[in-house]
Design an enzyme around this catalytic site. Sequence first.
Site, PDB file in Angstrom:
ATOM      1  N   ARG A  43      -4.874 -17.725  -5.826  1.00  0.00           N
ATOM      2  CA  ARG A  43      -3.619 -18.482  -5.915  1.00  0.00           C
ATOM      3  C   ARG A  43      -3.721 -19.902  -5.389  1.00  0.00           C
ATOM      4  O   ARG A  43      -3.102 -20.808  -5.937  1.00  0.00           O
ATOM      5  CB  ARG A  43      -2.511 -17.710  -5.175  1.00  0.00           C
ATOM      6  CG  ARG A  43      -2.079 -16.470  -5.932  1.00  0.00           C
ATOM      7  CD  ARG A  43      -1.268 -15.543  -5.074  1.00  0.00           C
ATOM      8  NE  ARG A  43      -2.101 -14.831  -4.116  1.00  0.00           N
ATOM      9  CZ  ARG A  43      -1.652 -13.925  -3.267  1.00  0.00           C
ATOM     10  NH1 ARG A  43      -0.362 -13.628  -3.239  1.00  0.00           N
ATOM     11  NH2 ARG A  43      -2.476 -13.300  -2.444  1.00  0.00           N
ATOM     12  N   TRP A  59     -13.498  -5.272  -1.503  1.00  0.00           N
ATOM     13  CA  TRP A  59     -12.249  -5.831  -0.970  1.00  0.00           C
ATOM     14  C   TRP A  59     -11.849  -4.819   0.102  1.00  0.00           C
ATOM     15  O   TRP A  59     -11.663  -3.646  -0.229  1.00  0.00           O
ATOM     16  CB  TRP A  59     -11.151  -5.809  -2.011  1.00  0.00           C
ATOM     17  CG  TRP A  59     -11.014  -6.840  -3.064  1.00  0.00           C
ATOM     18  CD1 TRP A  59      -9.853  -7.500  -3.349  1.00  0.00           C
ATOM     19  CD2 TRP A  59     -11.966  -7.321  -4.024  1.00  0.00           C
ATOM     20  NE1 TRP A  59     -10.055  -8.359  -4.406  1.00  0.00           N
ATOM     21  CE2 TRP A  59     -11.343  -8.268  -4.836  1.00  0.00           C
ATOM     22  CE3 TRP A  59     -13.314  -7.047  -4.258  1.00  0.00           C
ATOM     23  CZ2 TRP A  59     -11.985  -8.940  -5.866  1.00  0.00           C
ATOM     24  CZ3 TRP A  59     -13.964  -7.715  -5.282  1.00  0.00           C
ATOM     25  CH2 TRP A  59     -13.298  -8.649  -6.068  1.00  0.00           C
ATOM     26  N   TYR A  86      -9.092  -4.055   2.974  1.00  0.00           N
ATOM     27  CA  TYR A  86      -7.863  -4.489   3.614  1.00  0.00           C
ATOM     28  C   TYR A  86      -7.243  -3.339   4.426  1.00  0.00           C
ATOM     29  O   TYR A  86      -6.963  -2.283   3.868  1.00  0.00           O
ATOM     30  CB  TYR A  86      -6.848  -4.949   2.546  1.00  0.00           C
ATOM     31  CG  TYR A  86      -7.299  -6.123   1.693  1.00  0.00           C
ATOM     32  CD1 TYR A  86      -8.128  -7.119   2.215  1.00  0.00           C
ATOM     33  CD2 TYR A  86      -6.880  -6.253   0.370  1.00  0.00           C
ATOM     34  CE1 TYR A  86      -8.521  -8.204   1.441  1.00  0.00           C
ATOM     35  CE2 TYR A  86      -7.268  -7.338  -0.420  1.00  0.00           C
ATOM     36  CZ  TYR A  86      -8.089  -8.310   0.124  1.00  0.00           C
ATOM     37  OH  TYR A  86      -8.478  -9.386  -0.639  1.00  0.00           O
ATOM     38  N   LYS A 125     -15.003  -8.607   1.179  1.00  0.00           N
ATOM     39  CA  LYS A 125     -13.978  -9.631   1.024  1.00  0.00           C
ATOM     40  C   LYS A 125     -12.828  -9.236   1.945  1.00  0.00           C
ATOM     41  O   LYS A 125     -12.220  -8.180   1.773  1.00  0.00           O
ATOM     42  CB  LYS A 125     -13.528  -9.660  -0.438  1.00  0.00           C
ATOM     43  CG  LYS A 125     -12.381 -10.605  -0.685  1.00  0.00           C
ATOM     44  CD  LYS A 125     -12.035 -10.670  -2.155  1.00  0.00           C
ATOM     45  CE  LYS A 125     -10.808 -11.535  -2.332  1.00  0.00           C
ATOM     46  NZ  LYS A 125     -10.281 -11.537  -3.654  1.00  0.00           N
ATOM     47  N   ARG A 147      -4.382  -1.322   5.721  1.00  0.00           N
ATOM     48  CA  ARG A 147      -3.008  -1.182   5.220  1.00  0.00           C
ATOM     49  C   ARG A 147      -2.465   0.206   5.585  1.00  0.00           C
ATOM     50  O   ARG A 147      -3.237   1.136   5.802  1.00  0.00           O
ATOM     51  CB  ARG A 147      -2.957  -1.289   3.680  1.00  0.00           C
ATOM     52  CG  ARG A 147      -3.314  -2.640   3.093  1.00  0.00           C
ATOM     53  CD  ARG A 147      -2.128  -3.584   3.045  1.00  0.00           C
ATOM     54  NE  ARG A 147      -2.565  -4.967   2.905  1.00  0.00           N
ATOM     55  CZ  ARG A 147      -2.777  -5.600   1.746  1.00  0.00           C
ATOM     56  NH1 ARG A 147      -2.563  -4.982   0.623  1.00  0.00           N
ATOM     57  NH2 ARG A 147      -3.179  -6.859   1.739  1.00  0.00           N
TER      58      ARG A 147
END
Length: 253
Positions: free
Chosen positions: A232, A145, A147, A178, A149
Amino acid sequence: MRKLNHNLEKLLTKNKTLFLAYDQGLEHGPTDFNDKNVDPRSIINIAKKGKFNALIFHKGIAEKYRKEIKESKIPLILKLNGKTNLREGDPISMQLATVEEAIKLNAIAVGYTVYIGSKHEPIMLREFERIQKEAHKNNLPVILWIYPRGKSIKGRNKSKLMAYACRVGLEIGADIVKVKYEGTPRDLAWAVKSAGKTKVVIAGGTKKNEKELLKQVSEIMKSGAIGLAIGRNIWQNKDPVKITNKIRKMVWR
Ligand code: FBP
């Protein structure tokens, strides 16, 4: 390497994939859940009925629902690090489970998050290095993963950061990265190209309306990404299996 590639192929169907992500309970708390999807058994059921390629859990759920996961026959990806969203400042996600535990839990692959740009990035990169080495020694594919940030990335071009994230995945030895989809289909195609032989899956994000979601899936699949690791937008949908089937048709069209 051959065994590792073999295990990587087990995560795919005709080179494409759909993972059902359910690590949000740690990342966000139960606020994402309702009376039904708060129960991990409902997620295992969706994964089974929706024929997902794998389920993503943290260690606690993988241990407590081991029997149900086994019965579903859906492969498990064990997420090895995580954090709550309660702390302030640049994020850091540290290891909470080991490769050895993943193997004991019958996981088919492991997952790890790195927040590039965070002031804690070096710690996560170092930890990823150890985990990647150990996982590969045991022929377990590693899903990263990744990301961007933290304070230092504020104001920077998000689609360029997406491509940077994909490239970092290739450079540090992830089998699959991902990432979140930012920018245009062309930006995503460039990001996928930047990942080279590292495969790319896209995160779902917060719940979108169906039209928007399916438009995104279509763009994702045209970009060269191999699929989605989505949470989600599936289990918050009032008919998770129906929306999964619509997505499946686009992934394997
Ligand atoms: P969703 O499809 O629900 O967005 O899940 C993808 C995911 O990467 C999860 O695996 C993870 O818990 C969550 O997003 C983290 O999102 P964020 O860091 O933006 O809160």
